[in-house]
Design a protein around this motif. Structure first.
Motif, PDB file in Angstrom:
ATOM      1  N   ARG A  32       0.842  -1.207   0.000  1.00 58.51           N
ATOM      2  CA  ARG A  32       0.000   0.000   0.000  1.00 58.51           C
ATOM      3  C   ARG A  32       0.874   1.253   0.000  1.00 58.51           C
ATOM      4  O   ARG A  32       0.519   2.273  -0.583  1.00 58.51           O
ATOM      5  N   ALA A  51       0.980   4.132  -2.774  1.00 60.05           N
ATOM      6  CA  ALA A  51       0.803   5.538  -2.388  1.00 60.05           C
ATOM      7  C   ALA A  51       1.936   6.385  -2.960  1.00 60.05           C
ATOM      8  O   ALA A  51       1.707   7.472  -3.507  1.00 60.05           O
ATOM      9  N   GLU A 107       2.057   7.500   2.622  1.00 61.17           N
ATOM     10  CA  GLU A 107       0.610   7.328   2.752  1.00 61.17           C
ATOM     11  C   GLU A 107      -0.040   8.608   3.276  1.00 61.17           C
ATOM     12  O   GLU A 107      -1.105   9.007   2.817  1.00 61.17           O
ATOM     13  N   GLU A 157      -2.689  10.758   1.253  1.00 60.95           N
ATOM     14  CA  GLU A 157      -4.005  11.053   1.839  1.00 60.95           C
ATOM     15  C   GLU A 157      -4.300  12.542   1.774  1.00 60.95           C
ATOM     16  O   GLU A 157      -5.394  12.955   1.408  1.00 60.95           O
ATOM     17  N   GLN A 180      -5.826   8.810  -2.221  1.00 61.67           N
ATOM     18  CA  GLN A 180      -6.140   7.438  -1.817  1.00 61.67           C
ATOM     19  C   GLN A 180      -7.612   7.249  -1.538  1.00 61.67           C
ATOM     20  O   GLN A 180      -8.237   8.138  -0.985  1.00 61.67           O
TER      21      GLN A 180
END
Lengths: 255, 434
Positions: A29, A33, A246, A250, A255
Motif C-alpha cells: 500500500r 501511495a 501514505e 491522503e 487514496q
C-alpha cells in the motif's frame, strides 16, 4: 525499466521498490501511495520489476558476506546496464546498502530516501498540502535506525510531517537516541532471542504514551514491528501506523 | 641525600613496571590484524580534539559530565605539580618553582588546591552514584566484583591523593610561619589554610614529618596509581585520544567490505579473470578470536572504561536479552589479557584451545543485535562494539554455517527467490496490478 529502455527513454529516477514494498501486503500500500504521488507530480520514473532483487542487506547483517556480495554485484550489473543515475527508495535498509555499500563494489548512484524526496517535492512547491485534514492531529514519528543514526537523516521526515500541519509530538527516545523497532540487523527474519519483553512492544508503548493517533514511520520493517506492537496493546482501532508516503497521498486525496 | 636516592630508586621502579606493561599492551593490541587508517587526518584530529580533549559526547548527560570534567581538568593540571615533585625529589630541593614564579606560584598553588577540592567532591559524588544510588548501568550482570572494585579503587585513591596535597600544603604553611629551613614562602594558600589549625600546635619536627610524609604519600600514590592505571579500565585517560582519532568516519550504517570475498564473487560471476592471482590464503572469514579482529577493535577494548552508556541504550539489553555491548568490549579485552599473560609465562598464547566466540561471547548474545548503532552513538570515546559483533556473525555464518535456522532459510530464499521471503520473483511487480 526494460520497456523504457527498449523505447530508448531514460527515466528521471529509478524507484527501488524493495522486497517488502513488492511482497509485504501492508507495505504494498505504501508502494502504491508513493507511485501515486510520483504520478501526480509528473515525475518520469521507472521500476525494475522482476529484474529487481534483494539488495543483500539482511544477508550481510546476518554475517553472510558471500550472499550479500552476490546480490550486490548482480544488482549493480543490472543498474549499470540501464545506466541508472538516480535511485529513490522507501526502504532505509535498501537506501543504506545501495548508497553506502554499493560504491565499493562498483555501483555509484545518487540514492535518495523517499522522506528526503518528499521533503524536496514540498519545498519545490510540487506538493501543496492544503485543507489541513491533519490539522491538530497528534502524530509521532519513529526514527528508523538506518535513516537516523546510520545516515543522519532526522529532519527530512519531520519536515514532511510538519508540512501536514499536524501536531508533531516526540517520543522521549528520539533522533540520535531513538529506540530501534527491533527488526534491524536481520532480526526481521528470525524470532527474538530470549528476554523479558519484545523490543517492538517497548517501542509501541512509548509511542502510545505520546497520545498520538498516528505513528508515522518511514521503513517497512518499522511498519511491521510497530503495527504488531500496537496490535499487541489492543490499540489498533484508535492508533494507526502509517508511512510518510501514505500520509502525503491522503492529504492530496490520492487514496 | 638518602631521600633523593630513595626517590630515584622508586621512580626507576615505577618506570620499569610502566614500561613493561606498555610493551605488553602494545603487543596485545598487535595480536589483531592490520588495518591501515591514514585518511582524512583533519577530520580525525577534529574528532580527537572535540570528543577526547573537549569531552563533547560526555555532555549528553550533564551532571556526570560536569563531575567528570572536574576530575579530568584536575588530573591534567595537578600533574603540572607532579612535575615539580619529581624535580624536587631528584634534586633534593623544596618547591623549586616557588622562587622563580613568585606571586604567580601562589596563584597556581591556589588553583591546584581548588581543583583538588573539586576532584575530591566529584569522586565522592561518583562513589555515591555507584554504591548508594545504585544507578542501573553500574550494576549490570557483566559488572562483576572486580570491575566494581576497580572503579571504587580509582575513586578512593583519587580522594586520598587530593587529601594528601591539601594536608601537605597546610603543614607547609605552618612551617613557613616558623621560618623552618628550606620552607620558602608560598603566599597564602586559601583552602589548605583551613586545615592549619590541625597543625598549629605541633612541634617543628612533627610538622616536618607530617609534611614530608604527605609529600611521599602523594608521590608514591601517584606513581603506584600510574602503574595501576595500565592494568585497569582507567586506561581510557590515555587511549581515548588515539581511539577517537582512529574512529570510523564513514556513515554508521556502512559495514566494512570484505575484499577477499569480492575477489571470489567476481570470479564466480565471471567478472574477473581467473588468472588474477588471488591472495595465497584468505585466512578465516569473520572473527572467532581476538586475532581475527583488527588492532583498532582491540585498542578500543582497552579504551573502554565500562561506563555502560552503550548497554543502557541497547534495545536488546533493555528488553532483557543477554547482549550487552559493554560486555563485548570487556570480553575482548579480557581475552587479550589472557593471551598476553600466557605468552609472558611461556604458555601457548592464543593456541590454548579457547576462543573469544564460545568461551567469552555466546551466539545468543551476538544474535540479539539489531545493528541499530545506539551503542556506537552512545560511546563517549567512539568505541564501536557493533563492528566486533558483525565480525563474529560473519565467522558463524561463513565458517560454521551456524546461523539461526530462520536465518539460514532467509539465506536460501535470497539465493533461490532473490528475496528474503519465499515469493516467486515473477510476482515482484504484482503490487501494481492489485
Amino acid at each position: 525499466m526494460a520497456d523504457m529502455a527498449a523505447k530508448g527513454e531514460s527515466p528521471e529516477i529509478l524507484f527501488w521498490v524493495g522486497c517488502a514494498g513488492s511482497f509485504d501486503e501492508r507495505y504494498k500500500r505504501v508502494t502504491r501511495a508513493f507511485v501515486k504521488i510520483l504520478q501526480a507530480v509528473d515525475v518520469k520514473f521507472a521500476v525494475l520489476g522482476p529484474e529487481e532483487t534483494c539488495t543483500g542487506d539482511p544477508a550481510r547483517r546476518a554475517g553472510n558476506e558471500f550472499l550479500f556480495q552476490m546480490q550486490a554485484m548482480s544488482n549493480i550489473q543490472v543498474l549499470n546496464g540501464y545506466n541508472v543515475k538516480k535511485i529513490v527508495t522507501a526502504c532505509p535498509h535498501c537506501f543504506n546498502t545501495i548508497k553506502n555499500e554499493y560504491p565499493e563494489l562498483g555501483g555509484a548512484y545518487e540514492v535518495i530516501h523517499h522522506s528526503t524526496f518528499l521533503q524536496q517535492l514540498i519545498q519545490e512547491g510540487k506538493i501543496k498540502v492544503e485543507g489541513g485534514s491533519f490539522k491538530g492531529k497528534k502524530i509521532t514519528y519513529h526514527d528508523s535506525c538506518y535513516l537516523g543514526r546510520a545516515n543522519n537523516i532526522y529532519e527530512a521526515p519531520r519536515s514532511v510531517l510538519e508540512a501536514l500541519d499536524a501536531d508533531l509530538v516526540e517520543m522521549k527516545r528520539c533522533r540520535t537516541t531513538g529506540l530501534c523497532c527491533g527488526a534491524g540487523g536481520a532480526q526481521m527474519f528470525k524470532e527474538p532471542e530470549k528476554g523479558d519483553k519484545d523490543i517492538n512492544i517497548e517501542r509501541a508503548e512509548e509511542a502510545l504514551a505520546t497520545g498520538a493517533s498516528t505513528i508515522a514511520v518511514a521503513c517497512p520493517f518499522c511498519m511491521t514491528m510497530l503495527s504488531d506492537g500496537v496490535k499487541g496493546k489492543d490499540r489498533e482501532n484508535d492508533v494507526k501506523v502509517k508511512d510518510l508516503a501514505e500520509l502525503i497521498a491522503e492529504s492530496q486525496g490520492l487514496q | 641525600m638518602i631521600q633523593q636516592a630513595l626517590f630515584v630508586i622508586t621512580l626507576g621502579v615505577a618506570i620499569y613496571f610502566i614500561r613493561k606493561r606498555v610493551l605488553r599492551l602494545w603487543a596485545n593490541i598487535g595480536l589483531g590484524k592490520d588495518r591501515v587508517i591514514n585518511d582524512q587526518p583533519g577530520e580525525r584530529l577534529s574528532n580527537m580534539v572535540l570528543v577526547a580533549f573537549g569531552q563533547k559526547k560526555m555532555f549528553k548527560k550533564f551532571i556526570p559530565a560536569i563531575l567528570h570534567l572536574f576530575i579530568y581538568v584536575g588530573f591534567v593540571v595537578i600533574n603540572l605539580e607532579v612535575l615539580e615533585f619529581i624535580i624536587d625529589g631528584v634534586a633534593g630541593t623544596h618547591r623549586i618553582f616557588a622562587p622563580y614564579l613568585g606571586g604567580f606560584y601562589t596563584v597556581l598553588m591556589n588553583i591546584f588546591e581548588f581543583l583538588a577540592l573539586a576532584v575530591l567532591l566529584a569522586c565522592v559524588f561518583f562513589l555515591i552514584r555507584r554504591n548508594v544510588l545504585k544507578i542501573k548501568r553500574f550494576h549490570a550482570a557483566e559488572l562483576t566484583a572486580w570491575p566494581r572494585m576497580d572503579a571504587n579503587i580509582i575513586l578512593c585513591t583519587e580522594i586520598v591523593l587530593m587529601l594528601a596535597i591539601l594536608n601537605m600544603n597546610a603543614a607547609d604553611q605552618v612551617l613557613q610561619q616558623l621560618h623552618a629551613e628550606h620552607y620558602m614562602p608560598t603566599g597564602k594558600l586559601f583552602l589548605s589554610s583551613f586545615l592549619v589549625p590541625l597543625y598549629d600546635s605541633l612541634s617543628e619536627t612533627a610538622l616536618i614529618v607530617m609534611e614530608r610524609g604527605a609529600w611521599w604519600f602523594h608521590i608514591l600514590g601517584i606513581l603506584a596509581f600510574a602503574v595501576y592505571v595500565t592494568y585497569s579500565k582507567h586506561l581510557h585517560i590515555f587511549l581515548a585520544f588515539p581511539n577517537t582519532y582512529f574512529a570510523n568516519l564513514e556513515r554508521k550504517g556502512q559495514m566494512k567490505n570484505m575484499p577477499v570475498v569480492t575477489n571470489e564473487v567476481k570470479l564466480m560471476l565471471g567478472l574477473a579473470e581467473a588468472n588474477t592471482t588471488p591472495p595465497a590464503e584468505p585466512g578465516r572469514f569473520g572473527a572467532r578470536d581476538v586475532r581475527d579482529l583488527n588492532w583498532n577493535n582491540l585498542m578500543a577494548a582497552y579504551s573502554c572504561t565500562e561506563c555502560g552508556r552503550c548497554t543502557a541504550e541497547c534495545p536488546a539489553n533493555l528488553t532483557g536479552k543477554k547482549l550487552s555491548p559493554r560486555k563485548i568490549m570487556m570480553d575482548t579485552r579480557d581475552r587479550m589479557e589472557e593471551i598476553g599473560k600466557s605468552l609472558e609465562t611461556g604458555g601457548p598464547g592464543a593456541e590454548d584451545g579457547k576462543f573469544l566466540l564460545g568461551d567469552y561471547i555466546t551466539k545468543e548474545e551476538i544474535n540479539a543485535c539489531t545493528s541499530c548503532n545506539a551503542c556506537v552513538e552512545a560511546c563517549p570515546v567512539m568505541i564501536n562494539p557493533l563492528e566486533i559483533i558483525l565480525e563474529l556473525r560473519r565467522y558463524v555464518a561463513m565458517e560454521e554455517s551456524g546461523s539461526p535456522a530462520s536465518w539460514n532459510s532467509m539465506f536460501q530464499n535470497i539465493e533461490t527467490s532473490f528475496a528474503p521471503w519465499k515469493f516467486p520473483p515473477s510476482d515482484r511487480f504484482k503490487w501494481a496490478q492489485d
